[in-house]
Design a protein around this motif. Structure first.
Motif, PDB file in Angstrom:
ATOM      1  N   SER A  37       0.818  -1.208   0.000  1.00  0.00           N
ATOM      2  CA  SER A  37       0.000   0.000   0.000  1.00  0.00           C
ATOM      3  C   SER A  37       0.856   1.265   0.000  1.00  0.00           C
ATOM      4  CB  SER A  37      -0.968  -0.010   1.177  1.00  0.00           C
ATOM      5  OG  SER A  37      -0.263  -0.003   2.382  1.00  0.00           O
ATOM      6  N   GLN A  38       2.068   1.196   0.572  1.00  0.00           N
ATOM      7  CA  GLN A  38       2.931   2.383   0.563  1.00  0.00           C
ATOM      8  C   GLN A  38       3.294   2.772  -0.871  1.00  0.00           C
ATOM      9  OE1 GLN A  38       3.201  -0.195   2.611  1.00  0.00           O
ATOM     10  NE2 GLN A  38       4.329   0.283   4.496  1.00  0.00           N
ATOM     11  N   VAL A  39       3.652   1.754  -1.668  1.00  0.00           N
ATOM     12  CA  VAL A  39       4.021   2.013  -3.066  1.00  0.00           C
ATOM     13  C   VAL A  39       2.798   2.500  -3.848  1.00  0.00           C
ATOM     14  CG1 VAL A  39       4.828   0.947  -5.211  1.00  0.00           C
ATOM     15  CG2 VAL A  39       5.950   0.403  -3.051  1.00  0.00           C
ATOM     16  N   MET A 115       4.780  15.547  -6.660  1.00  0.00           N
ATOM     17  CA  MET A 115       5.179  14.473  -7.576  1.00  0.00           C
ATOM     18  C   MET A 115       6.629  14.070  -7.314  1.00  0.00           C
ATOM     19  SD  MET A 115       3.173  16.107 -10.789  1.00  0.00           S
ATOM     20  CE  MET A 115       3.821  15.199 -12.182  1.00  0.00           C
ATOM     21  N   LYS A 116       7.438  15.080  -7.082  1.00  0.00           N
ATOM     22  CA  LYS A 116       8.858  14.826  -6.792  1.00  0.00           C
ATOM     23  C   LYS A 116       8.985  14.070  -5.459  1.00  0.00           C
ATOM     24  CE  LYS A 116      13.384  16.025  -7.050  1.00  0.00           C
ATOM     25  NZ  LYS A 116      14.158  15.460  -8.147  1.00  0.00           N
ATOM     26  N   LYS A 117       8.212  14.548  -4.473  1.00  0.00           N
ATOM     27  CA  LYS A 117       8.293  13.986  -3.128  1.00  0.00           C
ATOM     28  C   LYS A 117       7.892  12.516  -3.095  1.00  0.00           C
ATOM     29  CE  LYS A 117       5.753  14.687   1.137  1.00  0.00           C
ATOM     30  NZ  LYS A 117       4.658  15.503   1.673  1.00  0.00           N
ATOM     31  N   TYR A 118       6.871  12.169  -3.859  1.00  0.00           N
ATOM     32  CA  TYR A 118       6.346  10.811  -3.770  1.00  0.00           C
ATOM     33  C   TYR A 118       7.006   9.819  -4.734  1.00  0.00           C
ATOM     34  CZ  TYR A 118       2.749  12.216  -0.489  1.00  0.00           C
ATOM     35  OH  TYR A 118       2.091  12.665   0.625  1.00  0.00           O
ATOM     36  N   THR A 119       7.906  10.288  -5.569  1.00  0.00           N
ATOM     37  CA  THR A 119       8.545   9.354  -6.507  1.00  0.00           C
ATOM     38  C   THR A 119      10.037   9.238  -6.206  1.00  0.00           C
ATOM     39  OG1 THR A 119       8.846  11.173  -8.075  1.00  0.00           O
ATOM     40  CG2 THR A 119       6.916   9.789  -8.395  1.00  0.00           C
ATOM     41  N   ASP A 120      10.653   8.179  -6.720  1.00  0.00           N
ATOM     42  CA  ASP A 120      12.076   7.984  -6.475  1.00  0.00           C
ATOM     43  C   ASP A 120      12.934   8.695  -7.512  1.00  0.00           C
ATOM     44  OD1 ASP A 120      12.074   6.149  -4.141  1.00  0.00           O
ATOM     45  OD2 ASP A 120      10.815   4.985  -5.499  1.00  0.00           O
ATOM     46  N   VAL A 130       5.327  23.976 -27.052  1.00  0.00           N
ATOM     47  CA  VAL A 130       5.390  22.668 -27.711  1.00  0.00           C
ATOM     48  C   VAL A 130       4.788  21.603 -26.800  1.00  0.00           C
ATOM     49  CG1 VAL A 130       6.889  20.873 -28.662  1.00  0.00           C
ATOM     50  CG2 VAL A 130       7.397  23.292 -29.081  1.00  0.00           C
ATOM     51  N   GLY A 131       5.212  21.623 -25.529  1.00  0.00           N
ATOM     52  CA  GLY A 131       4.640  20.652 -24.593  1.00  0.00           C
ATOM     53  C   GLY A 131       5.613  20.226 -23.510  1.00  0.00           C
ATOM     54  N   THR A 132       5.117  19.371 -22.637  1.00  0.00           N
ATOM     55  CA  THR A 132       5.899  18.920 -21.496  1.00  0.00           C
ATOM     56  C   THR A 132       5.798  17.402 -21.374  1.00  0.00           C
ATOM     57  OG1 THR A 132       5.376  20.974 -20.332  1.00  0.00           O
ATOM     58  CG2 THR A 132       6.158  19.145 -18.975  1.00  0.00           C
ATOM     59  N   THR A 133       6.914  16.775 -21.045  1.00  0.00           N
ATOM     60  CA  THR A 133       6.902  15.344 -20.748  1.00  0.00           C
ATOM     61  C   THR A 133       7.554  15.136 -19.391  1.00  0.00           C
ATOM     62  OG1 THR A 133       7.006  14.766 -23.079  1.00  0.00           O
ATOM     63  CG2 THR A 133       7.653  13.055 -21.514  1.00  0.00           C
ATOM     64  N   ILE A 134       6.817  14.514 -18.494  1.00  0.00           N
ATOM     65  CA  ILE A 134       7.353  14.236 -17.171  1.00  0.00           C
ATOM     66  C   ILE A 134       7.490  12.726 -17.020  1.00  0.00           C
ATOM     67  CG2 ILE A 134       6.933  14.404 -14.680  1.00  0.00           C
ATOM     68  CD1 ILE A 134       5.528  17.012 -15.167  1.00  0.00           C
ATOM     69  N   THR A 135       8.668  12.295 -16.635  1.00  0.00           N
ATOM     70  CA  THR A 135       8.901  10.868 -16.431  1.00  0.00           C
ATOM     71  C   THR A 135       9.178  10.627 -14.950  1.00  0.00           C
ATOM     72  OG1 THR A 135       9.905  10.838 -18.613  1.00  0.00           O
ATOM     73  CG2 THR A 135      10.239   8.889 -17.248  1.00  0.00           C
ATOM     74  N   MET A 136       8.392   9.728 -14.364  1.00  0.00           N
ATOM     75  CA  MET A 136       8.562   9.453 -12.934  1.00  0.00           C
ATOM     76  C   MET A 136       8.818   7.962 -12.725  1.00  0.00           C
ATOM     77  SD  MET A 136       5.541  11.736 -11.244  1.00  0.00           S
ATOM     78  CE  MET A 136       4.209  11.258 -12.322  1.00  0.00           C
ATOM     79  N   ARG A 137       9.570   7.661 -11.677  1.00  0.00           N
ATOM     80  CA  ARG A 137       9.807   6.257 -11.339  1.00  0.00           C
ATOM     81  C   ARG A 137       9.565   6.039  -9.855  1.00  0.00           C
ATOM     82  NH1 ARG A 137      15.348   5.429 -11.470  1.00  0.00           N
ATOM     83  NH2 ARG A 137      15.256   5.193  -9.208  1.00  0.00           N
ATOM     84  N   VAL A 138       8.809   5.013  -9.547  1.00  0.00           N
ATOM     85  CA  VAL A 138       8.631   4.619  -8.146  1.00  0.00           C
ATOM     86  C   VAL A 138       9.177   3.200  -8.022  1.00  0.00           C
ATOM     87  CG1 VAL A 138       6.969   4.106  -6.310  1.00  0.00           C
ATOM     88  CG2 VAL A 138       6.589   6.072  -7.801  1.00  0.00           C
ATOM     89  N   ASN A 139      10.125   3.011  -7.127  1.00  0.00           N
ATOM     90  CA  ASN A 139      10.703   1.673  -6.957  1.00  0.00           C
ATOM     91  C   ASN A 139       9.798   0.791  -6.110  1.00  0.00           C
ATOM     92  OD1 ASN A 139      12.967   2.472  -8.390  1.00  0.00           O
ATOM     93  ND2 ASN A 139      14.068   3.098  -6.529  1.00  0.00           N
ATOM     94  N   ILE A 140       9.769  -0.478  -6.488  1.00  0.00           N
ATOM     95  CA  ILE A 140       9.031  -1.446  -5.671  1.00  0.00           C
ATOM     96  C   ILE A 140      10.054  -2.114  -4.757  1.00  0.00           C
ATOM     97  CG2 ILE A 140       7.630  -3.536  -5.668  1.00  0.00           C
ATOM     98  CD1 ILE A 140       6.719  -2.774  -8.502  1.00  0.00           C
ATOM     99  N   VAL A 141       9.916  -1.844  -3.485  1.00  0.00           N
ATOM    100  CA  VAL A 141      10.915  -2.412  -2.554  1.00  0.00           C
ATOM    101  C   VAL A 141      10.495  -3.771  -2.036  1.00  0.00           C
ATOM    102  CG1 VAL A 141      12.562  -0.799  -1.581  1.00  0.00           C
ATOM    103  CG2 VAL A 141      10.126  -0.414  -1.209  1.00  0.00           C
TER     104      VAL A 141
END
Lengths: 141, 412
Positions: A37-39, A115-120, A130-141
């Protein structure tokens, strides 16, 4: 190819009320995978904020989610007006949202910082008009 | 996992309509071979399926009244919601005396436990230790719903025991001291209007509670006894205060927690709407969340007899006659802290992650092709549930789309 699940969503730019459908759907998928649930919470909040951003600032966009054994990758891309000053946009409380949008309870300037705070990991690519692309990664521990 | 059966389906009368299946907040019900089937791992005991069933084919599970005879000394714990099931009773003592005449040696009001619980919640709100807003755990169906479906916010659940459990602990202490009997000779029973409570108490408090009885089952015998009680027979048994008693109705507890920063909701739909807001982190400026799965709180419990709104109105009238302070001293001080709650991963498809990944991918593929009408024809409550059941190996038929196994091969 690495085993994964790909999810694709079109985020409707006109729709404030149903905003969050994509994050809701991702949450359900993560639950069926038995992810902690944390992830799930991290992914859901980061994605929800991202969706709201696309609706407020870019008239909608596309959300692509990849779920891998060790991580979840979220790519949000829009064809909006772009972010003029990314460093400023990352500050808590800074927002370019209009008064109308603020009255709806959005545009508090917490979107990108959350978004920064909750992602790794989070990267922003943006080009004016033109536009924006945001790439986020959340690790599964 | 809640393996205890809360709701029993009476097979012969169930005609396999989809009312309960569509109503269930956790998608725990399916229609298979023309009959409703409950997945008890997912059931939270809210009682919605019992209320909505047009053929009265469902009943809450509870213990038979006769079992009280297995004990030498019998104590009954009474939910305040029982006080308001009878017309023209404004003196709680009449009802409590009636229970003694029914065969119990002593009575104990759950409202006493409620008062301790409310005081503990008030302290928790004042302290900075708790994760706020604190969600009341007085309604076991709400607690189960959160642990099943809203695990993200499970850390907001008040770490405080159910009022019935605490009251039972205090009542047992009194009985042991008063009688000098062994624990095994003392029977502690709870009368409840709530299926979820039966499940909760049987699963987590079997060491202090020996049986959980239903309001509906004892109602008519008790009513007959009460009718015959003479004025001079009435014993002075009621020790609860207004505070402890009114909390059996929705919004009852909120008036006693010393803060305006609270939200209350009752009825499954209202509860879900608040939980969704919380899940999106939109209630963070509040201190307390009071939720009841039944529309008027415990006065609306599905095993009650009286109309829930009438019951709530009577509650107000009865509470007026009660004292502001409860007249009770415990034999021993007992901890009111609950053990850490366990999250139930009831939507997980497989214990092995890679296997779950394959199944989830397939589930999403199937779902994409379904009509999304959620018609229920297949025996699942939604197209999503159909896809889920299908990958779990159930043989289902959608009337709009035929799932083909070979297309799975095509896509790889």
């Amino acid at each position: 190819m690495e085993d994964c699940i790909k999810l694709h969503y079109v985020v409707d730019g006109q729709d404030f009320v149903s905003c969050g459908r994509a994050s809701e759907d991702v949450k359900r998928t993560l639950k069926s995978l038995g992810i902690s649930s944390q992830v799930i919470r991290k992914v859901a909040i980061a994605m929800y904020e991202g969706e709201v951003n696309m609706v407020i600032h870019a008239d909608g966009g596309i959300a692509d989610v990849g779920i891998y054994a060790d991580r979840i990758e979220i790519v949000l891309s829009d064809k909006g007006k772009g972010i003029a000053d990314i460093e400023k946009a990352m500050q808590e409380g800074y927002s370019t949202a209009t008064e109308e949008i603020r009255e709806l309870g959005f545009g508090a300037g917490m979107g990108l910082p959350n978004m920064k705070k909750y992602t790794d990991d989070m990267t922003i690519e943006s080009e004016l008009n033109v536009g924006t692309t945001i790439t986020m990664r959340v690790n599964i521990v | 996992m809640n393996a205890t059966k809360v709701i029993t389906i009476i097979g012969e009368s169930c005609n396999g309509c989809d009312k309960c299946m569509k109503r269930c907040p956790t998608e725990a019900i399916r229609v298979r071979n023309g009959k409703a089937v409950i997945n008890y791992d997912r059931c939270v005991g809210c009682g919605e399926c019992v209320r909505v069933c047009p053929t009265h084919s469902k009943a809450e599970h509870y213990d038979p009244f006769e079992m009280i005879n297995d004990y030498k000394y019998k104590v009954v714990l009474v939910s305040s919601s029982l006080y308001v099931q009878f017309p023209n009773i404004s003196d709680v003592n009449v009802l409590l005396t009636g229970l003694k005449k029914m065969g119990f040696d002593d009575v104990f009001e759950v409202a006493v436990g409620v008062e301790y619980v409310i005081n503990a919640i008030r302290k928790l709100i004042k302290s900075d230790r708790a994760v706020k807003p604190i969600i009341s755990t007085m309604c076991p169906a709400v607690k189960n719903l959160i642990l099943n479906k809203y695990e993200n916010i499970a850390d907001h659940l008040a770490p405080i025991v159910q009022p019935e459990k605490y009251a039972a602990r205090l009542a047992l202490d009194i009985a042991l001291k008063k009688t000098g009997l062994d624990r095994k000779d003392i029977g502690i029973f709870v009368i409840t209007p709530c299926g979820a409570n039966v499940m909760e108490l049987k699963e987590t408090a079997s060491d202090i509670i020996d049986g959980v009885l239903s309001t509906r089952e004892i109602y008519f015998p008790l009513r007959a006894i009460i009718g015959k009680i003479k004025r001079d027979e009435v014993e002075n048994l009621c020790v609860a205060s207004t505070k402890g008693v009114v909390c059996a109705s929705n919004s009852g507890s909120s008036s006693y927690i010393n803060t305006d920063r609270y939200i209350t909701a009752s009825g499954v739909e209202g509860v879900i709407s608040v939980l969704n807001e919380m899940d999106h982190d939109r209630l963070d400026s509040l201190d307390y969340v009071e939720l009841f799965a039944c529309s008027t709180g415990c006065t609306g419990g599905s095993m009650n007899v009286e109309n829930c709104f009438l019951a709530r109105a009577r509650m107000r009238m009865i509470a007026k006659h009660l004292s502001n302070k409860m007249d009770f001293k415990p034999v021993k001080r007992r901890s009111i802290k609950e053990k850490p709650y366990k999250i139930n991963n009831v939507y997980k498809l497989h214990n092995n992650f890679m296997e779950a990944l394959k199944m989830t991918r397939r589930m999403n593929e199937i779902y994409d092709k379904l009509p999304k009408l959620n018609c229920g024809y297949c025996g699942a409550p939604s197209c999503r549930a159909f896809a889920e059941d299908y990958v779990k190996g159930e043989i289902l038929k959608c009337r709009y789309y035929e799932v083909k196994e070979d297309e799975k091969q095509d896509e790889h």
